[in-house]
Design a protein around this motif. Structure first.
Motif, short mmCIF file in Angstrom:
data_model
loop_
_atom_site.label_atom_id
_atom_site.label_comp_id
_atom_site.label_asym_id
_atom_site.label_seq_id
_atom_site.Cartn_x
_atom_site.Cartn_y
_atom_site.Cartn_z
N ASN A 29 0.62 -1.00 0.10
CA ASN A 29 0.08 0.03 0.07
C ASN A 29 0.73 1.36 0.11
O ASN A 29 0.21 2.31 0.23
CB ASN A 29 -1.02 -0.07 0.94
N LYS A 75 0.04 4.27 -2.16
CA LYS A 75 -1.35 4.74 -1.79
C LYS A 75 -1.26 5.90 -0.62
O LYS A 75 -2.18 6.69 -0.36
CB LYS A 75 -2.32 3.85 -1.28
N ARG A 76 0.01 5.87 0.26
CA ARG A 76 0.25 7.01 1.06
C ARG A 76 0.45 8.07 0.54
O ARG A 76 1.31 8.63 -0.37
CB ARG A 76 1.59 6.54 1.76
N ARG A 134 -5.73 8.33 10.66
CA ARG A 134 -4.38 7.96 9.89
C ARG A 134 -4.11 6.57 9.89
O ARG A 134 -3.31 6.13 9.14
CB ARG A 134 -3.12 8.64 10.58
N ILE A 194 -4.52 4.60 6.49
CA ILE A 194 -3.44 4.59 5.22
C ILE A 194 -2.06 4.03 5.73
O ILE A 194 -1.04 4.52 5.56
CB ILE A 194 -3.30 5.92 5.01
N ASP A 206 -5.92 -0.88 5.99
CA ASP A 206 -6.90 0.04 6.70
C ASP A 206 -7.06 -0.61 8.19
O ASP A 206 -7.76 -1.41 8.34
CB ASP A 206 -8.30 0.16 5.98
#
Length: 432
Positions: free
Chosen positions: A120, A123-124, A332, A335, A339
């Motif tokens: 991920n 996606k940050r 937060r 992320i 999730d």
């Protein structure tokens, strides 16, 4: 990826907590920017730390792993001849710290840098840096939802306005890089600063390596340019975010003595001590170990803004406490590697918890014990996997934890320690 069948067995014994991943990142970076040779002791080669080591090698540091320490020859060593103007690739793996710390550091030197990673990480959000790039006319290009960022140009000193209610990693990255630049700089925090503890860790490490920063009540940071990182030998302290797993185990009935937690630590995750104390846990600190003892667990209000990493395992404790616990300011967590608010809700509710997911937190109504007897999933997130392992000790029936190997991201020996303390599990075939 494999699965473990975890049996309900209580934990008892003594465990040495791994070194702080947060401090290890910082010590390695400061040493790699140094003017000579540093020796970093008490450090574990988790996936995230390996990512930072490889990243600093890409910048030009020479880093060798010995059995007792990591030797770092800093890029500003007088006898180190570097080609600073070249194209480099920095593989961040799944380490958000590596990515956000290294972007400004790489831009302190000329050349083209490509940042890649997995999971991920793409996606940050990196908008804080993109705004700086636009303002300073630094060339960059990136892809949506995967990490493939290319930067070209050099960071210039000046004033940097940064929001305080986003990741403190952006501020840390700038703090590392700005002392290397020619002119003086200032970081202006435009909102209330969250995760102050992580900034304290950064400033502490930089001070140890000879860098001076003026902190004006976390509203402004004044950074003089042309500073030099001074190499030194450095021991990394134990990690409260990992100690939180076994302190939480103590809270739900285990009897674990936890070694190597520094009582005057600046780690934000040390807040686990205060939170568990409010929940009815007596924290006993002796010369060499820390442990928790409890009579009755009770609910409390948990503000996640300064300690997001310990929230998954604290949710396990809250789920076994009397009354209703509310976790706030936890947006937060959505992320991170996954999730985490959603993952905690899904997986603990499978076990019999009563958790309601909110946009910025959780509402948890306590139960006496978990049912177990189900498959749960780590969501490929190390902190979810370890939290579920701790939850297993209070289940009526065994549970099957899928994709448990992700603990290598931060605590590669977690299940070895878990078993050494009496935890019981088998490798489990899913019949695929």
């Amino acid at each position: 990826m494999g699965s473990l069948k975890l049996y309900p067995k209580n934990l008892k014994g003594e465990v040495k907590i791994p070194p702080s991943k947060s401090m290890a990142h910082r010590a390695l970076i400061c040493a790699a920017l140094g003017d000579s040779v540093s020796k970093i002791t008490n450090i574990d080669l988790s996936d995230d730390i390996i990512a930072t080591i490889d990243a600093m090698r890409s910048i030009g540091a020479i880093i060798n792993n010995n059995s007792e320490y990591i030797e770092v020859k800093g890029i500003n060593s007088k006898d180190l001849s570097l080609d600073r103007d070249y194209e480099r690739v920095i593989d961040c793996n799944e380490s958000g710290s590596t990515l956000r710390f290294l972007i400004p550091i790489a831009l302190a030197f000329e050349g083209v840098t490509r940042f890649v990673g997995r999971g991920n990480l793409g996606k940050r959000p990196l908008n804080t840096y993109y705004e700086i790039f636009d303002a300073q006319k630094i060339e960059y290009k990136y892809k949506e939802d995967i990490l493939d960022l290319v930067t070209s140009g050099q960071l210039k000193s000046g004033e940097f306005e940064v929001k305080g209610n986003i990741s403190s990693q952006f501020i840390t990255g700038l703090l590392f890089a700005l002392p290397l630049l020619q002119g003086n700089s200032k970081i202006i925090i435009t909102t209330e600063l969250e995760s102050k503890g992580y900034i304290d860790l950064t400033l502490s490490a930089m001070k140890d390596f000879g860098i001076k920063i003026i902190n004006k009540d976390y509203k402004e940071f004044i950074i003089k340019g042309n500073q030099n990182y001074k190499s030194k030998d450095y021991r990394v302290e134990g990690d409260y975010s990992q100690g939180a797993f076994f302190l939480s185990a103590d809270a739900i009935g285990a009897d674990v003595n936890i070694l190597d937690l520094k009582e005057d630590s600046l780690q934000g995750d040390k807040e686990v001590i205060d939170i568990l104390t409010r929940m009815g846990v007596s924290i006993i600190k002796e010369e060499k170990h820390t442990k928790g003892k409890v009579q009755v667990l009770k609910s409390t209000l948990i503000d996640a803004s300064q300690c997001p990493d310990i929230i998954p395992v604290l949710a396990v404790v809250a789920a076994l406490s009397e009354g209703r616990t509310e976790i706030i300011n936890a947006g937060r967590l959505r992320i991170k590697e996954c999730d985490r608010l959603n993952a905690v809700t899904l997986e603990l509710n499978k076990l019999g918890a009563k958790i309601e997911e909110k946009p910025e937190g959780l509402i948890i109504d306590g139960v006496k014990e978990f049912n177990g007897g189900v498959n749960v999933w780590s969501h490929k997130d190390h902190r979810i996997a370890m939290s579920l392992a701790i939850a297993s000790i209070k289940c009526k029936e065994p549970i099957i934890l899928e994709e448990y190997e992700c603990v290598s991201k931060s605590y590669p020996h977690f299940f070895e320690d878990f078993k050494m303390l009496g935890g019981s599990f088998d490798e489990w075939s899913m019949g695929k």
